[in-house]
Write a protein that holds these residues in place. Structure first.
Motif, PDB file in Angstrom:
ATOM      1  N   GLU A  25       0.310  -5.622   9.972  1.00  0.00           N
ATOM      2  CA  GLU A  25      -0.616  -4.175   9.622  1.00  0.00           C
ATOM      3  C   GLU A  25       0.209  -3.504   9.902  1.00  0.00           C
ATOM      4  O   GLU A  25       0.818  -3.034  11.201  1.00  0.00           O
ATOM      5  CB  GLU A  25      -2.275  -3.796  10.595  1.00  0.00           C
ATOM      6  N   SER A  26       0.395  -1.859   8.951  1.00  0.00           N
ATOM      7  CA  SER A  26       1.435  -0.568   9.437  1.00  0.00           C
ATOM      8  C   SER A  26       0.478   0.190  10.331  1.00  0.00           C
ATOM      9  O   SER A  26      -0.508   0.600  10.303  1.00  0.00           O
ATOM     10  CB  SER A  26       1.632  -0.096   8.271  1.00  0.00           C
ATOM     11  N   LYS A  27       0.614   0.579  11.555  1.00  0.00           N
ATOM     12  CA  LYS A  27       0.502   1.892  12.536  1.00  0.00           C
ATOM     13  C   LYS A  27       0.644   3.155  11.496  1.00  0.00           C
ATOM     14  O   LYS A  27      -0.510   3.861  12.175  1.00  0.00           O
ATOM     15  CB  LYS A  27       0.945   2.170  13.523  1.00  0.00           C
ATOM     16  N   ASP A  28       1.003   3.084  10.404  1.00  0.00           N
ATOM     17  CA  ASP A  28       1.412   4.625  10.179  1.00  0.00           C
ATOM     18  C   ASP A  28       0.520   4.743   8.519  1.00  0.00           C
ATOM     19  O   ASP A  28       0.424   5.951   8.777  1.00  0.00           O
ATOM     20  CB  ASP A  28       2.958   5.003  10.150  1.00  0.00           C
ATOM     21  N   TYR A  29       0.393   3.666   8.195  1.00  0.00           N
ATOM     22  CA  TYR A  29       0.275   3.674   7.247  1.00  0.00           C
ATOM     23  C   TYR A  29      -1.000   2.490   6.877  1.00  0.00           C
ATOM     24  O   TYR A  29      -1.061   1.070   7.405  1.00  0.00           O
ATOM     25  CB  TYR A  29       1.109   3.679   5.707  1.00  0.00           C
ATOM     26  N   PRO A  30      -1.851   3.302   5.488  1.00  0.00           N
ATOM     27  CA  PRO A  30      -2.587   2.185   5.473  1.00  0.00           C
ATOM     28  C   PRO A  30      -2.696   0.930   5.191  1.00  0.00           C
ATOM     29  O   PRO A  30      -3.173   0.971   3.334  1.00  0.00           O
ATOM     30  CB  PRO A  30      -3.859   3.425   4.846  1.00  0.00           C
ATOM     31  N   VAL A  31      -1.930   0.001   5.407  1.00  0.00           N
ATOM     32  CA  VAL A  31      -1.540  -0.939   4.370  1.00  0.00           C
ATOM     33  C   VAL A  31      -1.850  -2.363   4.947  1.00  0.00           C
ATOM     34  O   VAL A  31      -0.844  -2.102   6.192  1.00  0.00           O
ATOM     35  CB  VAL A  31      -0.598  -0.774   3.661  1.00  0.00           C
ATOM     36  N   SER A  32      -1.513  -3.251   5.208  1.00  0.00           N
ATOM     37  CA  SER A  32      -2.012  -4.698   5.317  1.00  0.00           C
ATOM     38  C   SER A  32      -1.402  -5.701   4.407  1.00  0.00           C
ATOM     39  O   SER A  32      -1.718  -5.660   2.775  1.00  0.00           O
ATOM     40  CB  SER A  32      -2.772  -4.314   6.092  1.00  0.00           C
ATOM     41  N   LEU A  33      -1.299  -6.778   5.053  1.00  0.00           N
ATOM     42  CA  LEU A  33      -1.022  -7.984   4.559  1.00  0.00           C
ATOM     43  C   LEU A  33      -1.451  -9.407   4.792  1.00  0.00           C
ATOM     44  O   LEU A  33      -0.784  -9.375   6.436  1.00  0.00           O
ATOM     45  CB  LEU A  33       0.965  -8.027   4.821  1.00  0.00           C
TER      46      LEU A  33
END
Length: 310
Positions: A25-33
């Motif tokens: 998960e990114s702390k800066d962007y609303p994306v995850s895998l």
């Protein structure tokens, strides 16, 4: 749910789940895998796995992005929303997959959109979702004697009503059959209670080509689990299905009504380990064969499982 087959295996040992979950998960962007590496063979009350251990591969790969508030877009090898029980049985209360869950969909390649609606009074928050799947991880899933499906779509809504989590879903396997169902679950003191009902309907054209005389089935499963201490739990599963000559759950027109019971006492020695034993019984007229090919009306199931989560 999962890769199941109807043959009887000589080995009584099954390594049902080997799975490594990788979540980024990114702390800066609303994306995850979210990626699951490993494999699964799924024992159910009506089908035994052909293999004693799973083959290695990618079980799921879910890339998720939220471009605006309350909207989530997913793509990859996705787990469906439809159904209650999980393909990865360590997430379930029972060792085996139930009769009802044995026909619920497995992972497929596709895209899904979910939109969250908030501030709806007693509903608090509602998620509305829709998905399209092109190819199935298990290529033989839902195959009949005349055709194998390639694509499917799914839609539904979920939310919480006065402390009860409810999901309504529809899963349409194009040119083949469709599933409509509901799941409700709630915790009440030491008890956890869940209810799942499914209605399957064949495509009329496919049913005629395959020579199937019943066009639908309807069934329900009730799950009650009592956690008497932090380390001891007693899950019970009760199921009833009216198959109506559809051959959806058991490949026998004369199976009639199917009913099953499963009891799974479970002990948690540590937070990340569990030991459980299970007794199960399922009845369907002329629905099963023993290891010698003799047709039986019922089947008893006794098994034990040791699990580790790390």
């Amino acid at each position: 749910a999962g890769q199941e087959h109807g043959k009887n295996r000589e080995s009584e040992f099954v390594l049902s789940n080997v799975l490594f979950d990788l979540n980024l998960e990114s702390k800066d962007y609303p994306v995850s895998l979210d990626v699951g590496l490993g494999g699964v063979v799924t024992p159910s009350l009506v089908d035994n796995p052909d293999d004693s251990a799973p083959s290695w591969g990618v079980e799921y790969a879910d890339f998720s992005i939220s471009p605006v508030e309350n909207l989530t877009l997913e793509g990859g090898l996705l787990a469906p929303v439809a159904g209650y029980e999980d393909t990865y049985t360590y997430n379930n209360k029972n060792i085996t997959v139930g009769v009802l869950a044995s026909q619920q969909p497995y992972n497929a390649y596709g895209v899904r959109t979910t939109y969250s609606i908030k501030g709806l009074g007693i509903l608090n928050e509602v998620d509305v979702y829709g998905a399209y799947y092109r190819n199935r991880k298990d290529e033989e899933e839902y195959c009949t004697s005349t055709t194998c499906p390639h694509d499917a779509w799914e839609a539904g809504v979920s939310g919480s009503i006065l402390g009860t989590d409810v999901t309504l879903y529809h899963y349409h396997v194009n040119t083949l059959r469709s599933l409509t169902g509901i799941v409700a679950e709630r915790e009440m003191g030491i008890f956890y209670i869940a209810f799942n009902m499914d209605y399957w309907k064949w495509s009329n054209a496919l049913r005629k080509r395959a020579g199937i005389n019943g066009d639908h089935s309807i069934g329900a499963a009730l799950y009650v689990s009592a956690k008497v201490t932090k380390a001891i739990e007693f899950p019970l599963r009760l199921e009833y299905i009216s198959q109506n000559k559809s051959r959806i759950y058991v490949d026998s027109e004369g199976a009639g009504d199917i009913y099953a019971i499963t009891f799974t006492p479970t002990v948690y020695p540590t937070e990340n380990t569990y030991v459980r034993v299970e007794g199960g019984y399922v009845h369907a007229n002329n629905g099963f064969e023993d290891n010698y090919g003799n047709v039986k009306d019922s089947k008893y199931y006794l098994c034990a499982e040791l699990g580790f989560k790390f």
